[in-house]
Write an enzyme that holds these catalytic residues in place. Structure first.
Site, PDB file in Angstrom:
ATOM      1  N   LYS A 265     -10.416  49.105 -55.865  1.00  0.00           N
ATOM      2  CA  LYS A 265      -9.622  47.914 -56.568  1.00  0.00           C
ATOM      3  C   LYS A 265     -10.673  47.304 -57.342  1.00  0.00           C
ATOM      4  O   LYS A 265      -9.993  46.809 -58.241  1.00  0.00           O
ATOM      5  CB  LYS A 265      -9.201  47.408 -55.346  1.00  0.00           C
ATOM      6  CG  LYS A 265      -7.979  47.965 -54.582  1.00  0.00           C
ATOM      7  CD  LYS A 265      -7.657  47.343 -53.356  1.00  0.00           C
ATOM      8  CE  LYS A 265      -7.233  48.179 -52.209  1.00  0.00           C
ATOM      9  NZ  LYS A 265      -7.125  47.907 -50.957  1.00  0.00           N
TER      10      LYS A 265
ATOM     11  N   THR B 271     -12.159  51.766 -49.889  1.00  0.00           N
ATOM     12  CA  THR B 271     -10.839  51.702 -51.021  1.00  0.00           C
ATOM     13  C   THR B 271     -10.977  50.374 -51.841  1.00  0.00           C
ATOM     14  O   THR B 271     -10.511  50.341 -53.002  1.00  0.00           O
ATOM     15  CB  THR B 271      -9.509  51.713 -50.496  1.00  0.00           C
ATOM     16  OG1 THR B 271      -9.413  50.895 -49.301  1.00  0.00           O
ATOM     17  CG2 THR B 271      -9.275  53.217 -50.024  1.00  0.00           C
TER      18      THR B 271
ATOM     19  N   LYS C  69     -14.149  42.680 -46.857  1.00  0.00           N
ATOM     20  CA  LYS C  69     -13.804  43.867 -46.238  1.00  0.00           C
ATOM     21  C   LYS C  69     -13.851  43.234 -44.708  1.00  0.00           C
ATOM     22  O   LYS C  69     -14.337  42.167 -44.473  1.00  0.00           O
ATOM     23  CB  LYS C  69     -14.741  44.908 -46.406  1.00  0.00           C
ATOM     24  CG  LYS C  69     -16.133  44.503 -46.405  1.00  0.00           C
ATOM     25  CD  LYS C  69     -16.971  45.861 -46.783  1.00  0.00           C
ATOM     26  CE  LYS C  69     -16.866  45.984 -48.264  1.00  0.00           C
ATOM     27  NZ  LYS C  69     -16.891  47.113 -48.602  1.00  0.00           N
ATOM     28  N   ARG C  70     -13.331  44.333 -43.753  1.00  0.00           N
ATOM     29  CA  ARG C  70     -13.535  43.835 -42.351  1.00  0.00           C
ATOM     30  C   ARG C  70     -15.120  43.585 -42.102  1.00  0.00           C
ATOM     31  O   ARG C  70     -16.025  44.261 -42.662  1.00  0.00           O
ATOM     32  CB  ARG C  70     -13.037  45.075 -41.417  1.00  0.00           C
ATOM     33  CG  ARG C  70     -11.677  45.090 -41.189  1.00  0.00           C
ATOM     34  CD  ARG C  70     -11.001  43.715 -40.810  1.00  0.00           C
ATOM     35  NE  ARG C  70     -11.472  43.603 -39.482  1.00  0.00           N
ATOM     36  CZ  ARG C  70     -10.519  43.797 -38.411  1.00  0.00           C
ATOM     37  NH1 ARG C  70      -9.351  44.454 -38.586  1.00  0.00           N
ATOM     38  NH2 ARG C  70     -10.999  43.490 -37.063  1.00  0.00           N
TER      39      ARG C  70
ATOM     40  N   HIS D  73     -10.692  59.201 -40.354  1.00  0.00           N
ATOM     41  CA  HIS D  73     -11.188  58.244 -41.243  1.00  0.00           C
ATOM     42  C   HIS D  73     -12.315  57.596 -40.841  1.00  0.00           C
ATOM     43  O   HIS D  73     -12.644  56.377 -41.221  1.00  0.00           O
ATOM     44  CB  HIS D  73      -9.988  56.951 -41.333  1.00  0.00           C
ATOM     45  CG  HIS D  73      -8.687  57.438 -41.885  1.00  0.00           C
ATOM     46  ND1 HIS D  73      -8.504  57.167 -43.214  1.00  0.00           N
ATOM     47  CD2 HIS D  73      -7.730  58.158 -41.459  1.00  0.00           C
ATOM     48  CE1 HIS D  73      -7.235  57.637 -43.559  1.00  0.00           C
ATOM     49  NE2 HIS D  73      -6.785  58.240 -42.487  1.00  0.00           N
TER      50      HIS D  73
ATOM     51  N   LYS E 289     -21.195  47.952 -42.166  1.00  0.00           N
ATOM     52  CA  LYS E 289     -20.801  47.304 -43.573  1.00  0.00           C
ATOM     53  C   LYS E 289     -21.728  46.478 -44.312  1.00  0.00           C
ATOM     54  O   LYS E 289     -22.042  46.047 -45.347  1.00  0.00           O
ATOM     55  CB  LYS E 289     -19.402  46.929 -43.840  1.00  0.00           C
ATOM     56  CG  LYS E 289     -18.318  47.663 -43.396  1.00  0.00           C
ATOM     57  CD  LYS E 289     -17.007  47.071 -43.430  1.00  0.00           C
ATOM     58  CE  LYS E 289     -15.737  47.923 -43.174  1.00  0.00           C
ATOM     59  NZ  LYS E 289     -15.461  48.785 -44.007  1.00  0.00           N
TER      60      LYS E 289
HETATM   61  C1  26V Z   1      -9.814  52.195 -34.637  1.00  0.00           C
HETATM   62  C2  26V Z   1      -9.076  51.221 -33.792  1.00  0.00           C
HETATM   63  C3  26V Z   1      -9.580  51.520 -32.371  1.00  0.00           C
HETATM   64  C4  26V Z   1      -9.433  50.501 -31.235  1.00  0.00           C
HETATM   65  C5  26V Z   1      -8.023  49.917 -31.514  1.00  0.00           C
HETATM   66  C6  26V Z   1      -7.487  49.847 -33.024  1.00  0.00           C
HETATM   67  C7  26V Z   1      -8.066  50.611 -33.939  1.00  0.00           C
HETATM   68  C8  26V Z   1      -7.782  50.582 -35.456  1.00  0.00           C
HETATM   69  C9  26V Z   1      -8.060  51.201 -36.378  1.00  0.00           C
HETATM   70  C10 26V Z   1      -9.340  52.051 -35.916  1.00  0.00           C
HETATM   71  C11 26V Z   1      -9.755  52.956 -36.922  1.00  0.00           C
HETATM   72  C12 26V Z   1     -10.648  52.480 -38.004  1.00  0.00           C
HETATM   73  C13 26V Z   1     -10.862  53.518 -39.017  1.00  0.00           C
HETATM   74  C14 26V Z   1     -10.914  53.013 -40.290  1.00  0.00           C
HETATM   75  O1  26V Z   1     -10.150  52.083 -40.658  1.00  0.00           O
HETATM   76  N1  26V Z   1     -11.499  53.762 -41.226  1.00  0.00           N
HETATM   77  C15 26V Z   1     -11.326  53.413 -42.708  1.00  0.00           C
HETATM   78  O2  26V Z   1     -10.469  54.240 -43.272  1.00  0.00           O
HETATM   79  C16 26V Z   1     -10.151  53.876 -44.801  1.00  0.00           C
HETATM   80  C17 26V Z   1      -9.201  54.690 -45.267  1.00  0.00           C
HETATM   81  O3  26V Z   1      -9.443  55.904 -45.378  1.00  0.00           O
HETATM   82  C18 26V Z   1     -11.532  54.175 -45.534  1.00  0.00           C
HETATM   83  O4  26V Z   1     -11.539  53.842 -46.818  1.00  0.00           O
HETATM   84  C19 26V Z   1     -12.769  53.403 -44.693  1.00  0.00           C
HETATM   85  O5  26V Z   1     -14.131  53.840 -45.307  1.00  0.00           O
HETATM   86  C20 26V Z   1     -12.655  53.650 -43.380  1.00  0.00           C
HETATM   87  O6  26V Z   1     -13.636  52.828 -42.495  1.00  0.00           O
END
Ligand code: 26V
Length: 835
Positions: free
Chosen positions: A680, A676, A568-569, A377, A574
């Site tokens: 929406k 995503t 979004k975050r 992701h 972004k």
């Molecule tokens: C990374 C970490 C690292 C440290 C601890 C907690 C944590 C939690 C999540 C993440 C991963 C982030 C990756 C992510 O959220 N990717 C997003 O995934 C979406 C669904 O596929 C996608 O639409 C977004 O573009 C993408 O940024």
């Protein structure tokens, strides 16, 4: 036999749920919910605001799910279906009640039941706390997947963690983000069913020993471990009007009794309590994602806890039906890994097969590689997960042994493919050497899986050309794309009831399970009457949002304004900053008396910054400071608003996306894997202003370039520019940009707070700025000019809005799940009734 005997009497299987199905009438619902309210929850007077009323409504609903849940489970067992376990550290479910009633088809009946006692279902919905067990896109995607799998009758179980505290709540203090805990379970969570009979034990610490058994085989043992109990809590996941109810199984950590006793016997009560806390800490809180992976030990514990408990549960389910010969496990099971977070499952399945079931390495490896599938992701290299070898050795020694062995055999394979090529070996090794050797979790996931996918066409292409290039060379057939989607049940039918009704009146209701049907709206875009209804509904949704914003912030937004939304975050890639620069530019233009042609705009920005991500927090502060100046300038009142929407979450999006005119998808090209939110907004008739990034590319293809506001450098242009990027020269050459920067530097937005915006201004000026915000300023402002021109022609704008909804059919998770199933999972749908 005495009445007090512990022995159970074999009475054969007794079917307890023989009663006919509960009626779905408002009478029956009313009688059930008053029963729960009075007799179970022990309350007498009903007030709408009561959380007990909400609970009673959930119990009445859950009863109706429960019988379908049992039947779904029985059908899966009867047919011995192959099943998928979707492993994810995050499930961002949001609220469940409206969705459950919609899918069961009893929303009207429930509303009627409440009406009869003078209560309003909408108020009951509002009592539900969001289940915020996720950060953002990745977690919400998992939730949308579950809805679509149940609707498609696919036997998919979600496995996750029952965090006591979900995503933190965001408060603003003088424009600064302040984090507060999210005690979402405090008032109870009536959807879940505790299944302590399926508890599992998960080991940590200790050491490994080996011995030779009677047959001369080396047997490994993991001993002196500190064990933690994993207790499952099941949440029902109803399909849309198909009587299927799937399961989301969330694990909660508890101390084992032995663990307590040992310490207690050793005479230390305090130590016993401390150990208990250590065990239960594992599922205490969801980690917020930071800009870079930070490597906290507790996070690794969470990952292993989820992987181990879920795999043991899948093996238990398998052996219950097939006995202890697990050699055909891969025929009946597939594990989809949601990012690398649960990738330790690769090593854990090896451990269970070898140590617990006595299978040889080679056969265990075959089973594992035929079971695991991995979804990536993110393209940001700094977000790729790595864990220190030393931490593994301390926490999971047996798993480290196994990872080393997997790596040794893998390196053997590389050497055969590229003989004598040490560079290849170093690049691809599961261990990154250095003063602190690290385990590359994404490589472990790739090596241990039969399928690796990205989440949008561009993203999947960039993965195989960049980050995972060596692996794609070695195993080209492993790599594939599965473009994300969203569930139209939540993101159109439930959150935009008026539009949903209008659509169904004109093209029928089939779009709720076959979103490509929306194409039929295309022709209606030419009907003036239809456009008027379309516009009226958008206006009503804008009024609803404006009221919500006024309640939350005290700010009044005129609904004739263009609602320009970015939620979004908060992350540098972004580029919320680019959006702010545009806001400052508009403000400056209006102040200089050059804004008469501008369309009145409300720029709405919302999102959370990871608590440890300083730059993202500065962006929030910057937005709020600029907003305060703009919103308190009387000259701006009817022309420009800038709103920071506090505590953005799933429920907020349900209000926001139906009200948006313009969707901001403005990431630096090549950085947003998919997005995503973009889908929406599109589904709800917003137009997109965006870069060629992630799923924007496919959105633009679907709707046609004339109905999409494209701007910015492409991936190739961004890469080409690196090393030569000179933001100061760009600023100097652009009068508007220079004025924006000058205004920011003049402390106009931070009169009494010297330096708070320094990091922001500096990042824009920085030649090494990874996100190249300045590079896209001009093209962004120009594209916004085209947005203004288009918005002035209401008829034209509405036509484009309809076409966006009409072209959103591809972006349903129903399509995404069909793709996963056809190419990766190959599941037969659940058959409830044998014909
Ligand atoms: C990374 C970490 C690292 C440290 C601890 C907690 C944590 C939690 C999540 C993440 C991963 C982030 C990756 C992510 O959220 N990717 C997003 O995934 C979406 C669904 O596929 C996608 O639409 C977004 O573009 C993408 O940024």
């Amino acid at each position: 036999m005495s009445a007090h005997s512990d022995e159970t009497v074999d009475i054969g299987e007794v079917e307890l749920l023989q009663a006919p199905e509960l009626p779905m009438t408002s009478d029956a619902i009313l009688s059930d919910l008053t029963h729960y309210f009075g007799r179970m929850l022990g309350r007498r007077t009903i007030r709408t605001a009561s959380p007990f009323l909400y609970q009673a409504v959930v119990y009445a609903t859950r009863d109706r799910l429960m019988e379908r849940w049992g039947k779904t489970r029985m059908a899966i067992e009867r047919d011995d279906n192959r099943r998928v376990s979707y492993l994810s550290l995050e499930f961002l479910m949001g609220r469940l009640l409206r969705n459950a009633l919609l899918n069961l088809g009893i929303e009207k009946e429930t509303a009627e039941a409440l009406n009869r006692i003078g209560l309003d279902l909408e108020d009951v919905y509002d009592r539900e706390h969001d289940a915020g067990l996720g950060n953002g896109g990745l977690g919400r995607l998992a939730a949308c997947f579950l809805d679509s799998c149940a609707t498609l009758s696919l036997p998919v179980v979600g496995y996750g963690i029952r965090y006591q505290y979900g995503m933190f709540r965001q408060r603003l203090e003088n424009g600064h983000q302040v984090e507060e805990p999210d005690p979402w379970l405090r008032e109870g969570f009536p959807w879940e069913v505790e299944r302590f009979e399926f508890a599992q034990t998960v080991k940590f610490g200790g050491r490994t020993t080996s011995r030779t058994d009677s047959g001369g085989k080396t047997v490994f043992e993991w001993v002196d471990t500190q064990d933690v109990l994993a207790i499952p809590y099941d949440i029902p996941i109803p399909g849309y009007r198909n009587d299927i109810v799937n399961t989301l199984r969330l694990w909660s950590a508890a101390a084992t009794d032995e663990f307590d006793l040992e310490e207690f016997n050793a005479g230390s009560y305090a130590d016993a309590v401390a150990s208990k806390n250590l065990a239960e800490n594992i599922t205490m809180v969801l980690y917020p994602n930071t800009a870079t992976q930070d490597g906290h030990e507790l996070r690794l514990r969470q990952q292993y806890f989820l992987a181990s408990a879920s795999l043991q549960d899948s093996l238990r389910f398998y052996t219950y039906h097939h006995g202890n010969d697990v050699r055909k496990f891969a025929e009946k099971n597939c594990l989809q890994l949601n990012d690398t977070h649960p990738a330790i499952a690769v090593a854990e399945l090896m451990r269970l097969l070898i140590d617990e079931f006595g299978i040889d390495w080679d056969e265990a490896w075959d089973i594992t590689r035929n079971t695991m599938a991995y979804t990536n992701h993110t393209l940001l290299p700094e977000a790729l997960e790595m864990w220190p070898v030393s931490m593994f050795r301390r926490l999971l020694p047996r798993l480290l042994d196994i990872i080393y062995e997997i790596n040794a055999r893998f390196i053997e394979e590389i050497s055969q493919r590229w003989p004598g090529d040490n560079e290849h070996i170093q690049r691809m090794s599961l261990i990154q050497e250095g003063s602190e050797p690290m385990i590359r979790m994404s490589y472990l996931a790739i090596v241990g899986s039969f399928s690796v996918n990205g989440v949008a066409e561009l993203h999947s292409r960039l993965l195989t050309a960049g980050l995972f290039r060596d692996f794609a060379d070695l195993w080209p057939d492993k790599f594939n794309n599965k473009t994300n989607g969203v569930t139209q049940r939540r993101w159109l039918a439930a959150c935009n009831p008026q539009l949903s009704t209008l659509i169904s009146e004109r093209i029928g209701a089939e779009w709720k399970t076959e979103l490509s049907q929306l194409q039929k709206l295309g022709g209606l875009a030419e009907e003036e009457e239809f456009r008027r209804s379309w516009g009226d509904i958008k206006l009503a949704n804008k009024e609803r949002l404006a009221k919500n914003i006024e309640d939350k912030t005290g700010l009044i937004i005129p609904t004739n304004m263009l609602f320009d939304v970015q939620v979004k975050r908060i992350h540098e890639y972004k580029r919320q900053l680019l959006n702010v620069l545009h806001a400052v530019h508009l403000y400056d233009k209006i102040r200089r008396g050059d804004g008469d042609d501008l369309v009145p705009r409300a720029i709405i920005i919302g999102g959370k910054a990871a608590p440890g991500y300083e730059m993202a927090k500065s962006v929030i502060k910057c937005i709020n400071n600029v907003a305060r100046v703009i919103n308190s300038d009387p000259e701006m009142t009817d022309r420009l608003r800038l709103i920071f929407y506090p505590d953005y979450n799933v429920s907020a999006m349900e209000l926001i996306c139906p009200a948006a005119d313009l969707s901001e998808q403005i990431s630096t090209a090549g950085k947003e894997a998919s997005g995503t939110g973009n889908m929406k907004f599109m589904m709800n008739g917003a137009l997109t202003i965006g870069t060629l990034d992630g799923a924007n590319v496919e959105i633009r293809e679907a709707v046609g370039e004339e109905n999409f506001f494209l701007f910015g450098l492409t991936v190739d242009e961004i890469e080409e520019l690196r090393g030569k990027y000179d933001p100061q020269a760009i600023i100097d050459a652009d009068e508007d940009f220079s004025r924006v920067i000058a205004l920011l530097e003049s402390r106009h937005f931070n009169r009494f707070e010297p330096n708070v915006l320094d990091p922001i201004i500096q990042s824009i000026r920085e030649p090494a700025d990874l996100w190249m915000t300045a590079a896209d300023f001009r093209s962004f402002v120009d594209a916004q000019g085209r947005v203004d021109d288009a918005y002035k022609d209401v008829e034209h704008w509405t036509r484009m809005s309809i076409l966006n909804t009409a072209s959103s059919g591809r972006f349903s998770t129903d399509r995404t799940m069909r793709d996963y199933n056809d190419d990766i999972w190959k599941l037969d749908p659940i058959r409830l009734n044998l014909k």
